[in-house]
Motif scaffolding. Structure first.
Motif, short mmCIF file in Angstrom:
data_model
loop_
_atom_site.label_atom_id
_atom_site.label_comp_id
_atom_site.label_asym_id
_atom_site.label_seq_id
_atom_site.Cartn_x
_atom_site.Cartn_y
_atom_site.Cartn_z
N ARG A 30 1.05 -1.21 0.08
CA ARG A 30 -0.05 -0.02 0.05
C ARG A 30 1.00 1.19 -0.09
O ARG A 30 0.60 2.25 -0.73
CB ARG A 30 -1.03 0.07 1.01
CG ARG A 30 -2.13 -0.88 1.11
CD ARG A 30 -3.21 -0.53 2.16
NE ARG A 30 -2.86 -0.98 3.24
CZ ARG A 30 -2.90 -2.11 4.31
NH1 ARG A 30 -3.61 -3.21 3.61
NH2 ARG A 30 -2.35 -2.32 5.54
N TYR A 31 1.86 1.14 0.72
CA TYR A 31 3.05 2.25 1.10
C TYR A 31 3.44 2.59 -0.52
O TYR A 31 3.58 3.89 -0.87
CB TYR A 31 3.79 2.15 2.02
CG TYR A 31 4.78 3.25 2.00
CD1 TYR A 31 4.40 4.53 2.53
CD2 TYR A 31 6.12 3.40 1.82
CE1 TYR A 31 5.11 5.52 2.69
CE2 TYR A 31 6.88 4.19 1.90
CZ TYR A 31 6.74 5.26 2.43
OH TYR A 31 7.54 6.33 2.52
N GLN A 32 4.02 1.44 -1.12
CA GLN A 32 4.47 1.65 -2.48
C GLN A 32 3.41 2.41 -3.57
O GLN A 32 3.91 3.05 -4.41
CB GLN A 32 4.95 0.15 -2.85
CG GLN A 32 5.81 0.13 -4.26
CD GLN A 32 7.07 1.07 -4.15
OE1 GLN A 32 7.67 1.07 -3.13
NE2 GLN A 32 7.54 1.58 -5.43
N HIS A 33 2.31 1.72 -3.60
CA HIS A 33 1.24 2.33 -4.20
C HIS A 33 1.22 3.68 -4.13
O HIS A 33 0.82 4.58 -5.00
CB HIS A 33 0.02 1.17 -4.22
CG HIS A 33 -1.26 1.90 -5.13
ND1 HIS A 33 -1.05 1.67 -6.39
CD2 HIS A 33 -2.35 2.34 -4.75
CE1 HIS A 33 -2.06 1.80 -7.07
NE2 HIS A 33 -3.14 2.57 -6.12
N LEU A 85 1.61 6.70 -6.84
CA LEU A 85 0.54 7.80 -7.29
C LEU A 85 0.95 8.94 -6.86
O LEU A 85 0.84 9.86 -7.74
CB LEU A 85 -0.65 7.38 -6.18
CG LEU A 85 -1.35 5.95 -6.59
CD1 LEU A 85 -2.63 5.93 -5.66
CD2 LEU A 85 -2.20 6.15 -8.02
N LYS A 86 1.74 9.27 -5.82
CA LYS A 86 2.29 10.49 -5.57
C LYS A 86 3.35 10.94 -6.41
O LYS A 86 3.19 11.95 -6.93
CB LYS A 86 2.84 10.48 -4.11
CG LYS A 86 3.61 11.85 -3.77
CD LYS A 86 4.14 11.79 -2.17
CE LYS A 86 4.56 13.21 -1.78
NZ LYS A 86 4.94 13.20 -0.61
N LYS A 87 4.11 9.84 -6.93
CA LYS A 87 5.18 10.13 -8.05
C LYS A 87 4.42 10.63 -9.40
O LYS A 87 4.88 11.53 -9.91
CB LYS A 87 6.05 9.08 -8.23
CG LYS A 87 7.13 9.24 -9.24
CD LYS A 87 7.96 7.93 -9.50
CE LYS A 87 8.90 8.14 -10.28
NZ LYS A 87 9.94 7.05 -10.46
N ALA A 95 1.43 11.77 -9.66
CA ALA A 95 0.66 13.29 -9.62
C ALA A 95 1.69 14.39 -9.71
O ALA A 95 1.55 15.31 -10.27
CB ALA A 95 0.16 13.55 -8.13
N GLU A 96 3.14 14.08 -8.98
CA GLU A 96 4.12 15.01 -9.02
C GLU A 96 4.58 15.18 -10.40
O GLU A 96 4.87 16.46 -11.12
CB GLU A 96 5.39 14.57 -8.44
CG GLU A 96 5.03 14.91 -6.78
CD GLU A 96 6.13 14.38 -5.90
OE1 GLU A 96 6.97 13.55 -6.43
OE2 GLU A 96 5.95 14.51 -4.67
N GLU A 97 4.77 13.94 -11.34
CA GLU A 97 5.21 14.26 -12.64
C GLU A 97 4.12 14.95 -13.61
O GLU A 97 4.40 15.72 -14.49
CB GLU A 97 5.32 12.58 -13.17
CG GLU A 97 6.60 12.19 -12.76
CD GLU A 97 6.52 10.62 -13.05
OE1 GLU A 97 5.68 10.19 -13.95
OE2 GLU A 97 7.72 9.95 -13.09
N GLN A 98 2.60 14.64 -13.17
CA GLN A 98 1.85 15.42 -13.93
C GLN A 98 1.97 17.02 -13.76
O GLN A 98 1.86 17.80 -14.55
CB GLN A 98 0.59 14.83 -13.63
CG GLN A 98 0.23 13.66 -14.09
CD GLN A 98 -1.17 13.04 -13.80
OE1 GLN A 98 -1.98 13.65 -13.05
NE2 GLN A 98 -1.50 11.68 -14.29
N MET A 99 2.01 17.30 -12.53
CA MET A 99 2.44 18.62 -12.05
C MET A 99 3.60 19.53 -12.85
O MET A 99 3.38 20.61 -13.21
CB MET A 99 2.43 18.79 -10.61
CG MET A 99 1.19 18.54 -9.83
SD MET A 99 1.48 18.58 -8.20
CE MET A 99 1.65 20.33 -7.86
N VAL A 100 4.57 18.43 -12.79
CA VAL A 100 5.86 19.07 -13.24
C VAL A 100 5.70 19.30 -14.99
O VAL A 100 5.91 20.14 -15.52
CB VAL A 100 6.92 18.34 -13.15
CG1 VAL A 100 8.37 18.55 -13.90
CG2 VAL A 100 7.37 18.11 -11.68
N ALA A 101 5.00 18.37 -15.66
CA ALA A 101 4.60 18.25 -17.12
C ALA A 101 3.63 19.61 -17.27
O ALA A 101 3.96 20.19 -18.28
CB ALA A 101 4.10 17.18 -17.31
#
Length: 201
Positions: A42-45, A49-51, A53-59
């Motif tokens: 769950r933590y890895q998931h 998801l956080k990664k 979201a961050e990539e989408q924000m950066v893009a």
């Protein structure tokens, strides 16, 4: 002897109790390990998801920055073109030259507008011709289909008429045969002549 037996039973019970305790501990440890594995998944998931979201924000941020840069470049190009235009205007020495340049620009603008209008009209005509051609093709196909349907309908009608005529002919032929049979059966009985009877005797 009795004491030994009691002692032996006691040791057996203790061993069984220890075995149950060991199995219980082992089961508990396995359960905890599975729970830890689930928590780790769950933590890895969540991290994935956080990664994402961050990539989408950066893009998205990069896209906004690129858009800003593009707008700035266009503004700079516009300023550069205006600067060149002003420099050319300054180079014109007389008022007549300026007016001539303006007239030429206006004529060029009108020619451009006229050309665009002509292109628009031609494009519209092409589109209308295309639609007409499409309608004509559809009309021809519809006419061919209608003729085919009518041809099949007429053929079926002719076949039906032929079958009906053949059935009527057979019925009439059967009626004629029946009448001829009835006529033969209903002819009057002729008495033999007396002379012919005596002659036979």
């Amino acid at each position: 002897m009795l004491f030994k037996s009691f002692y032996h039973c006691r040791q057996k019970k203790v061993a069984e109790e220890n075995e149950r305790v060991r199995k219980k501990k082992e089961k508990s440890m396995k359960k905890k390990m599975r729970q830890k594995e689930r928590e780790a998944k769950r933590y890895q998931h969540k991290l994935e998801l956080k990664k994402q979201a961050e990539e989408q924000m950066v893009a998205a941020k990069i896209a906004r920055e690129e858009r800003k840069i593009l707008i700035a470049q266009r503004k700079l190009e516009s300023i550069h073109l205006l600067t060149i235009l002003f420099e050319r205007i300054k180079e014109i020495k007389t008022k007549e030259e300026v007016e001539q340049q303006l007239r030429e620009l206006e004529l060029e603008k009108l020619r451009q507008i006229e050309k665009e209008e002509q292109n628009r009209i031609e494009a519209k005509k092409k589109e209308e011709n295309k639609k007409k051609l499409k309608k004509e093709v559809l009309r021809r196909k519809e006419e061919e289909l209608r003729q085919k349907i009518m041809k099949n309908f007429k053929r079926k009608q002719e076949e039906q008429s032929t079958l009906e005529r053949e059935a009527l002919r057979k019925r009439l032929a059967g009626t004629t045969r029946l009448k001829s049979t009835v006529t033969k059966d209903t002819q009057p009985f002729k008495k033999p002549r007396l002379k012919s009877v005596l002659a036979k005797r």
